[in-house]
Design a protein around this motif. Structure first.
Motif, PDB file in Angstrom:
ATOM      1  N   ASP B 183       0.935  -1.207   0.101  1.00 19.14           N
ATOM      2  CA  ASP B 183       0.211   0.075   0.002  1.00 19.14           C
ATOM      3  C   ASP B 183       0.905   1.350  -0.152  1.00 19.14           C
ATOM      4  O   ASP B 183       0.494   2.236   0.088  1.00 19.14           O
ATOM      5  CB  ASP B 183      -0.725  -0.107   1.205  1.00 19.14           C
ATOM      6  CG  ASP B 183      -2.260  -0.457   1.057  1.00 19.14           C
ATOM      7  OD1 ASP B 183      -2.544  -1.338   0.031  1.00 19.14           O
ATOM      8  OD2 ASP B 183      -3.147  -0.523   1.966  1.00 19.14           O
ATOM      9  N   SER B 184       2.048   1.161   0.332  1.00 18.95           N
ATOM     10  CA  SER B 184       3.042   2.329   0.546  1.00 18.95           C
ATOM     11  C   SER B 184       4.325   2.146  -0.607  1.00 18.95           C
ATOM     12  O   SER B 184       4.416   0.964  -1.143  1.00 18.95           O
ATOM     13  CB  SER B 184       3.292   2.445   1.577  1.00 18.95           C
ATOM     14  OG  SER B 184       4.480   1.394   2.230  1.00 18.95           O
ATOM     15  N   ALA B 185       5.210   2.957  -0.647  1.00 17.69           N
ATOM     16  CA  ALA B 185       6.297   2.986  -1.130  1.00 17.69           C
ATOM     17  C   ALA B 185       7.209   1.923  -0.472  1.00 17.69           C
ATOM     18  O   ALA B 185       8.315   1.519  -1.028  1.00 17.69           O
ATOM     19  CB  ALA B 185       6.999   4.583  -1.057  1.00 17.69           C
ATOM     20  N   GLU B 186       7.002   1.552   0.790  1.00 16.51           N
ATOM     21  CA  GLU B 186       7.807   0.681   1.770  1.00 16.51           C
ATOM     22  C   GLU B 186       7.425  -0.752   1.115  1.00 16.51           C
ATOM     23  O   GLU B 186       6.284  -1.118   0.754  1.00 16.51           O
ATOM     24  CB  GLU B 186       7.541   1.091   3.218  1.00 16.51           C
ATOM     25  CG  GLU B 186       8.384   0.042   4.064  1.00 16.51           C
ATOM     26  CD  GLU B 186       9.809   0.477   3.952  1.00 16.51           C
ATOM     27  OE1 GLU B 186      10.170   1.407   3.430  1.00 16.51           O
ATOM     28  OE2 GLU B 186      10.426  -0.279   4.614  1.00 16.51           O
ATOM     29  N   GLN B 187       8.619  -1.453   1.249  1.00 15.31           N
ATOM     30  CA  GLN B 187       8.020  -2.813   0.834  1.00 15.31           C
ATOM     31  C   GLN B 187       9.163  -3.781   1.680  1.00 15.31           C
ATOM     32  O   GLN B 187       9.931  -3.341   2.627  1.00 15.31           O
ATOM     33  CB  GLN B 187       8.755  -3.241  -0.653  1.00 15.31           C
ATOM     34  CG  GLN B 187      10.151  -3.072  -0.596  1.00 15.31           C
ATOM     35  CD  GLN B 187      10.749  -3.641  -1.953  1.00 15.31           C
ATOM     36  OE1 GLN B 187      10.281  -2.971  -2.932  1.00 15.31           O
ATOM     37  NE2 GLN B 187      11.597  -4.584  -2.107  1.00 15.31           N
TER      38      GLN B 187
END
Ligand SMILES: Cc1cc2nc3c(=O)[nH]c(=O)nc-3n(C[C@H](O)[C@H](O)[C@H](O)COP(=O)(O)OP(=O)(O)OC[C@H]3O[C@@H](n4cnc5c(N)ncnc54)[C@H](O)[C@@H]3O)c2cc1C
Ligand SMILES: Cc1cc2nc3c(=O)[nH]c(=O)nc-3n(C[C@H](O)[C@H](O)[C@H](O)COP(=O)(O)OP(=O)(O)OC[C@H]3O[C@@H](n4cnc5c(N)ncnc54)[C@H](O)[C@@H]3O)c2cc1C
Lengths: 418, 484
Positions: B183-187
């Motif tokens: 859902d975000s730029a973080e993975q």
């Protein structure tokens, strides 16, 4: 901390990396500058450590194409200095933290700073890689052009792989121009009001480059803009108007406070966030200074902490979390966080929580459909490094098995997933 | 070998008889994509309506080792959606709902059959848009865009599909349904979404896509500038970039392309100029005006002979119409032609164009050039006449140009993909070890080799066949889409 490995190999060419991988039996750790050595899962015992810091230097910088290829062990700080002479930069603001993080390490840890809001993370900036696999196979993918759809994008696989899938030896990066001017506007207030400001900001045409809230008393929203020398101030005025009472321009150094929070060491005074008049005499022109040439820290001292926070050790555990941007504030409010740097536009935050609260924090993030991973923590903390496994785990395991069937590389990094 | 009746019954059991096409008259519609030179009529065409139904179909395929090929709108130009003779085509057009537009988080959740332009249509009431803009955007699907990592004229500044997709739900070749990305730029962990993007349908079927939306820019400025040579135009592009300006788009056309485009559209291009550039800037009003002045000065410095600035949205549309019509319009000046798609580092543009001209002279053929100058993506059009027996020479010249791009440090493809078309050229760009590593990734996803087999990788069968000449996509003939 990881235990000392019996042997350390320090190859200086891709071919030596390949030989080292082939000639060294058993399990291998891959290390860059070590600035993220205590992130993610702890390494299991290894037979040798492959240190990539001898693998340095620019291979080719083509200013007209705005691309550069470098050896993976090159500190981004050094690269930034070199390309900065052509007023170019890698648009990743780890450059603000002169701790010596290497290009390979940054890619392998999927790291990014505040400007990911516009420029993305390393995955968006890398256009080619050369990697040595566990069996010595040297794999090249991508190339030197930004537009390229030939073959699988192996760089993406390495992005966030923490050394478990291969050793990056060369990385080709897409560059951006150094902005003619940058400015940061701050407004003090708690997370909830920062979130409201951000909601209006992202609907405005002002195109912020970064939009981060840092904790403190009461906390502070930082908004960075980039633009032309003669035009930026116009946008700064529009931004201040939008943020309303209390908005004021601050010096770039405020981002050091942010970086300290990201590292889990809010080292500037008790909260480091109160009024600091001397910082608030905004300068708009930062040019290459902004680009990593500023060196305010000693080279890392083994703990990986340098810069203003060099002496402080992280208290508790640092968690990196991500969620849909509008869910982030309530998620953070739920956590027992003692320090927070929150990207309200990106949905990515770095929070410090007590060591005992890590497992619970992973669960809270997962419940908000987010992702989380453990970053720096004290050596004796035994806490899960990752939240619940993603649904794609079986395929990740299959890839690991195909690329490293004997599980030689960086064992333990994805514990308990793999 | 025809599919066992029992297997067909299993598909019917999953989808119902109406959504399983086996009548050769109907399945023939699916025999090729935009690369019409290769044609294979599939055994069956499956038209599921939900992600779960896609997964069930793939499970049937996995159980019986039946190869399957996903298909969006069939606009691919590299034969990616070419069916496998004794396999099935899984058409995704019926999964075509915009599931959600979330203006606060600036994202949209889509089924794979939603067309590229529908995303922007759904987002625009909120002042948002979806950035990647392939010329086929009116009809091509987001599922196809994900598979091809499609780009468009505005990708210089905004990046490609891969930079705009946050997460995808995919059916893996074993029929399991998983989500890649977040859902975000973080993975967490390696970027599997990134590997899947641009994998040309060989790793699984996308059933749901979450994309990022951008705010519609406050201002847009478009100019058309003529230059005494292609080299001068190329220098302008370099200088713009060196000045720290990243335009939204920079496109170039040479005399032959201009002749064709102007003849077809009357868009206002000069007929007597060796080269023309289209430059578009966007952003906040202040920055845009400032940069626009700088761009004009750079054009002047390089001997610009005419500078036309779009003064209204209609004039801007006319400039783009001329540019986008260039491909189809080349049909006016040559009976047959081949479209090539290669990339070179931007600074080598004029060198590579000189070389192409030389190669064309040697072959006794003409080449028209229309290209994305900002990112070095060439689309040379090799003009020839089949009636005059020039086919073979034209094909040789065309693949010679693609391989020249690789030799210049570039790529075999900037946007159309490898697919069936250029699989045999892959060894010019990648070594055996590279291809072998790609293959390992492929088999990690698809151990049974049933997911779009035979694409992307060179195979003896493919390399024995020839792609044949350019033929317009049926939708191009109808005037529904244009080639860029
Ligand atoms: C105090 C502190 C503050 C920081 N703040 C920020 C910030 O604000 N913004 C930001 O963007 N970053 C920040 N960083 C992050 C740091 O810059 C990155 O973590 C970087 O990835 C570390 O690089 P390294 O070379 O030190 O990697 P290492 O710590 O040596 O290695 C990290 C991982 O990458 C793997 N690896 C390293 N090199 C390779 C290679 N060549 N091939 C394959 N795998 C490899 C290792 O196996 C390991 O799993 C901060 C770090 C610290 C310690
Ligand atoms: C006139 C014209 C202009 C064009 N201009 C451009 C351009 O400017 N830029 C550009 O990049 N391309 C361009 N293209 C090429 C093409 O439109 C793109 O590649 C597009 O993304 C294909 O989408 P599609 O839905 O038609 O896919 P299809 O042609 O149906 O399929 C393409 C590939 O994607 C796979 N696929 C399709 N859907 C799925 C799914 N849901 N899951 C997994 N795999 C799937 C197929 O198996 C196949 O390999 C152009 C084509 C035409 C005919």
């Amino acid at each position: 901390m990881t235990r000392a490995a019996p042997t350390t190999l320090r190859p200086t060419t891709p071919k030596e990396v390949r030989d080292a991988v082939l000639d060294t039996p058993g399990r291998l750790a891959i290390a860059g500058a070590g600035t993220a050595a205590d992130w993610a899962g702890r390494l299991d015992d290894v037979d040798a450590t492959l240190d990539t810091t001898g693998l340095t230097g620019v291979i080719a910088h083509n200013p007209g194409d705005m691309t550069v290829s470098v050896h993976a062990g090159t500190p981004l700080r050094d690269l930034a200095g070199e390309i900065g002479e052509h007023r170019q930069r890698l648009a990743l603001d780890a450059a603000r933290i002169p701790r010596g993080a290497t290009v390979g390490g940054l890619l392998a840890t999927a790291d990014a700073g505040p400007s990911a809001l516009v420029y993305g993370s390393m995955r968006d900036l890398v256009i080619g890689t050369t990697t040595v696999l566990a069996d010595g196979t040297m794999v090249r993918s991508g190339g030197h052009v930004i537009k390229n759809v030939a073959g699988y994008d192996m760089a993406k696989l390495l992005h966030g792989s923490y050394g478990t899938l291969g050793v990056l030896v060369e990385v080709v990066l897409r560059l951006h121009p150094v902005p003619k001017a940058t400015a940061t506007v701050a407004v003090d207030g708690p997370l909830t009001s920062a979130a409201e400001h951000t909601a209006r900001l992202v609907q405005s045409p002002l195109e912020p480059i970064a939009c981060e809230w840092i904790s403190g008393d009461p906390g502070r929203l930082l908004v960075r803009l980039e633009g032309g020398e003669s035009t930026l101030h116009l946008r700064v005025d529009r931004l201040m108007e939008l943020l309303g009472d209390g908005a004021h321009e601050v010096d770039d150094a405020v981002w050091d406070e942010h970086a300290a929070l990201v590292a889990g060491v809010p080292g500037l005074g008790d909260n480091g966030l109160g009024d600091n008049g001397s910082r608030d005499n905004g300068s708009r022109d930062n040019g290459s200074r902004d680009n990593g040439s500023r060196d305010n820290g000693s080279r890392d001292n083994g703990t990986g902490a340098g810069g203003p926070a060099a002496d402080a050790a992280p208290e508790g555990a640092v968690l990196r979390i991500g969620a849909a941007p509008t869910r982030l504030p309530s998620l953070i409010a739920e956590l027992p966080a003692t320090a927070v740097a929150a990207g309200l536009g990106t949905g990515v935050a770095t929070v410090t929580v007590p060591g005992a609260a890590v497992a619970e924090a992973h669960d809270a993030v997962a419940a908000a459909n987010g992702t989380s991973s453990l970053r720096s923590r004290s050596a004796d903390l035994d806490a899960p490094a990752w939240g619940p496994p993603p649904s794609g785990l079986p395929v990740l395991k299959a890839i690991k098995h195909k690329l490293d069937p004997d599980g030689r590389l960086s064992p333990g990094r994805f514990h308990p997933w793999m | 070998m025809p599919l066992d009746r029992r297997i067909v019954d299993e598909f019917v059991g999953v989808l119902g008889a109406a959504d399983v096409l086996s009548d050769p008259i109907k399945t023939r519609t699916y025999e090729c994509d935009g690369l019409t030179g290769y044609r294979v009529v599939p055994e069956l065409v499956l038209l599921p309506r939900t992600a779960e139904a896609v997964a069930e179909c793939v499970k049937v395929c996995a159980r019986h080792g039946v190869p399957f090929v996903a298909r969006g709108a069939g606009t691919g130009l590299s034969g990616g959606a070419l069916p496998v003779a004794d396999g099935v085509v899984i058409g995704l057009n019926r999964l075509n709902r915009v599931l959600e537009v979330d203006p606060e988080n600036r994202r949209a959740v889509l089924e794979p059959g939603v067309t590229n332009l529908e995303i922007t249509a759904a987002a625009s009431p909120f002042g948002l848009y979806y950035a990647p803009d392939p010329s086929s955007q009116q009809v091509c699907t987001i599922g196809g865009n994900v598979a091809e990592n499609s780009g468009g004229a505005h990708c210089l500044k905004y990046g490609f599909t891969t930079n705009h997709v946050l997460s995808i739900e995919v059916v893996l070749p074993d029929g399991s349904l998983v989500t890649l990305g977040s859902d975000s730029a973080e993975q967490s962990g390696p970027d599997l979404r990134g590997v899947f993007l641009g994998s040309e349908g060989t790793l699984g079927i996308t059933t749901k896509i979450t994309v990022r939306l951008l705010r519609t820019p406050e201002t847009m400025r478009t100019l058309l500038a003529d230059f005494p040579s292609v080299a001068a135009g190329g220098q302008v592009v370099s200088d713009i970039v060196s000045a720290g300006i990243v335009p939204a788009a920079v496109e170039m056309m040479d005399a032959l392309a201009i002749e064709a485009a102007e003849g077809a559209t009357g868009a206002g291009y000069s007929l007597d100029t060796p080269a023309a550039l289209v430059v578009e800037l966007d952003g906040t009003a202040e920055e845009c005006d400032d940069q626009f002045e700088q761009v004009k000065a750079i054009c002047d410095r390089h001997g610009c002979t005419r500078l036309h600035i779009a003064g209204s949205p209609e004039e801007r549309a006319a400039i783009w119409r001329g540019r986008k019509a260039a491909f189809a319009a080349v049909g006016r000046i040559s009976p047959d032609y081949i479209v090539q798609d290669g990339v070179v580092p931007r600074t080598r543009l004029s060198e590579v164009l000189d070389k192409i001209a030389e190669m064309a002279d040697d072959a006794g053929l003409r080449v028209a050039n229309v290209f994305h100058a900002g990112d070095g993506n060439l689309h040379p059009l090799v003009l020839y006449s089949e009636a005059d027996g020039e086919v073979e020479r034209a094909e040789e010249l065309s693949s010679g140009i693609a391989e020249l791009c690789v030799a210049m440090g570039g790529s075999l493809s900037g946007e159309h993909g490898i697919g069936t078309d250029k699989a045999c050229s892959m060894p010019t760009m990648f070594g055996e070890d590279d291809l072998e590593a790609f293959h390992r990734v492929r088999t990690a996803f698809d151990p049974g080799d049933i997911c779009n087999p035979g694409k992307l990788f060179p195979t003896p069968r493919l390399c024995g066949e020839r792609p044949g000449k350019y033929r317009p996509h049926p939708l191009e003939e109808q005037g529904a889409i244009e080639r860029l």
